[in-house]
Design a protein around this motif. Structure first.
Motif, short mmCIF file in Angstrom:
data_model
loop_
_atom_site.label_atom_id
_atom_site.label_comp_id
_atom_site.label_asym_id
_atom_site.label_seq_id
_atom_site.Cartn_x
_atom_site.Cartn_y
_atom_site.Cartn_z
N LYS A 203 4.18 12.87 5.33
CA LYS A 203 4.94 11.84 6.08
C LYS A 203 4.14 10.56 6.27
O LYS A 203 4.61 9.61 6.89
N THR A 204 2.93 10.53 5.73
CA THR A 204 2.04 9.40 6.02
C THR A 204 1.28 8.94 4.78
O THR A 204 0.66 9.77 4.07
N ALA A 228 6.69 3.95 -0.89
CA ALA A 228 7.50 5.07 -0.38
C ALA A 228 8.37 5.64 -1.50
O ALA A 228 8.40 6.86 -1.74
N THR A 237 5.79 12.98 -0.88
CA THR A 237 6.22 12.89 0.53
C THR A 237 7.72 13.21 0.61
O THR A 237 8.41 13.29 -0.40
N VAL A 241 8.79 8.01 5.60
CA VAL A 241 7.33 7.96 5.68
C VAL A 241 6.87 6.81 6.57
O VAL A 241 7.56 5.81 6.73
#
Ligand code: API
Length: 278
Positions: A203-204, A228, A237, A241
């Motif tokens: 998520k990062t 992203a 991911t 994000v």
């Protein structure tokens, strides 16, 4: 010329209200005002103009005078400007850009815009439309030789061209050397904005950016969107994000069903000023 200095998490531009001011040679003005010693100091110039097809128009120039097609941090500041200065008293507005009309939603606190959500539209992945020279239809994890090393990049356009490169370490990066080598590489016929990314978790993401025509900036909104999209494409991911940039964080959501990218982040006014042009 009257101007307002604003930034989106440190990606700072000189903004001119062209509902009132006329800027004859924006490329030359961009080079002059952007200089951090002889001018105001900024990553470029953004003109806020009336529009026949939207609430206003954004026209963006890099510090080298080249015109950009879209500016994520910039469009949030344009929305803040036209709301805060009473030009467009609406919290949902449409802004025309060189890469189409974007829709924005504003969060207002104490009468001023604090946060802006931008529908950045659909990412462009076809290599020829980014443009990227490739023997594939999309440039996903494409090898590229830069300064004698082989890197792998994913090409994404958010109305402007981006090359996303994943590295284990983006802190100790000689970006002043590798940035220009990517920017001017023949694989990118229109030059390119390059994002160097470290995946923190699903998520990062942490990134630095060398911008076409501006060099390293503290943040790049379209770059964060490209990062992203690339990270979701490469299954690194999920769809939502947090992208951590030198100047701050942006929340990016690529809604795969709608195929639309949403960017949420702050916009900040620093000061109003007046400058005598050469
Ligand atoms: N800083 C901007 C992107 C500028 C892109 C410009 N460097 C170009 O494409 O020529 C942003 O927040 O999206």
């Amino acid at each position: 010329m009257k101007f307002t200095k604003m930034h989106g998490i440190g990606n700072d531009y000189v903004y001119v209200n062209c509902f009132q001011e006329k800027v004859d040679n924006p490329s030359e003005v961009a080079k002059f005002v952007s200089d951090r010693h002889f001018g105001v100091g900024s990553d470029g110039l953004i003109l806020i103009k009336p529009s026949q097809i939207a609430d206003c128009e954004m026209d963006m120039y890099n510090l080298d005078g080249s015109q950009g097609a879209m500016c994520g941090n910039g469009i949030r500041c344009v929305a803040k400007y036209v709301y805060d200065y009473g030009i467009v008293p609406k919290t949902t507005l449409r802004i025309a850009t060189k890469s189409g009309i974007k829709e924005l939603n504003l969060t207002v606190e104490n009468g001023k815009v604090s946060l802006v959500r931008v529908n950045m539209g659909s990412p462009i992945l076809e290599a020829s439309k980014i443009p990227v020279v490739s023997d594939q239809s999309q440039a996903v994890n494409q090898p590229i030789k830069v300064n004698g090393h082989t890197y792998y990049f994913t090409g994404v356009s958010m109305g402007n061209p981006h090359a996303v490169v994943y590295l284990d370490d983006v802190d100790n990066l000689d970006i002043e050397k590798i940035g220009p080598a990517f920017e001017k590489h023949p694989v990118f016929p229109d030059r390119v904005n390059t994002e160097f990314v470290k995946v923190i978790d699903r998520k990062t993401l942490k990134m630095r950016v060398w911008e076409r025509g501006s060099g390293e900036t503290l943040a790049c909104g379209t770059g964060a969107c490209a990062v992203a999209v690339s990270s979701i494409l490469n299954n690194l991911t999920g769809e939502e994000v947090t992208v951590k940039l030198l100047g701050g964080d942006l929340k990016i959501h690529w809604d795969r069903l709608e195929n639309l990218v949403y960017m949420t982040g702050p916009a900040t006014t620093v000061f109003d000023g007046e400058i005598t042009l050469p």
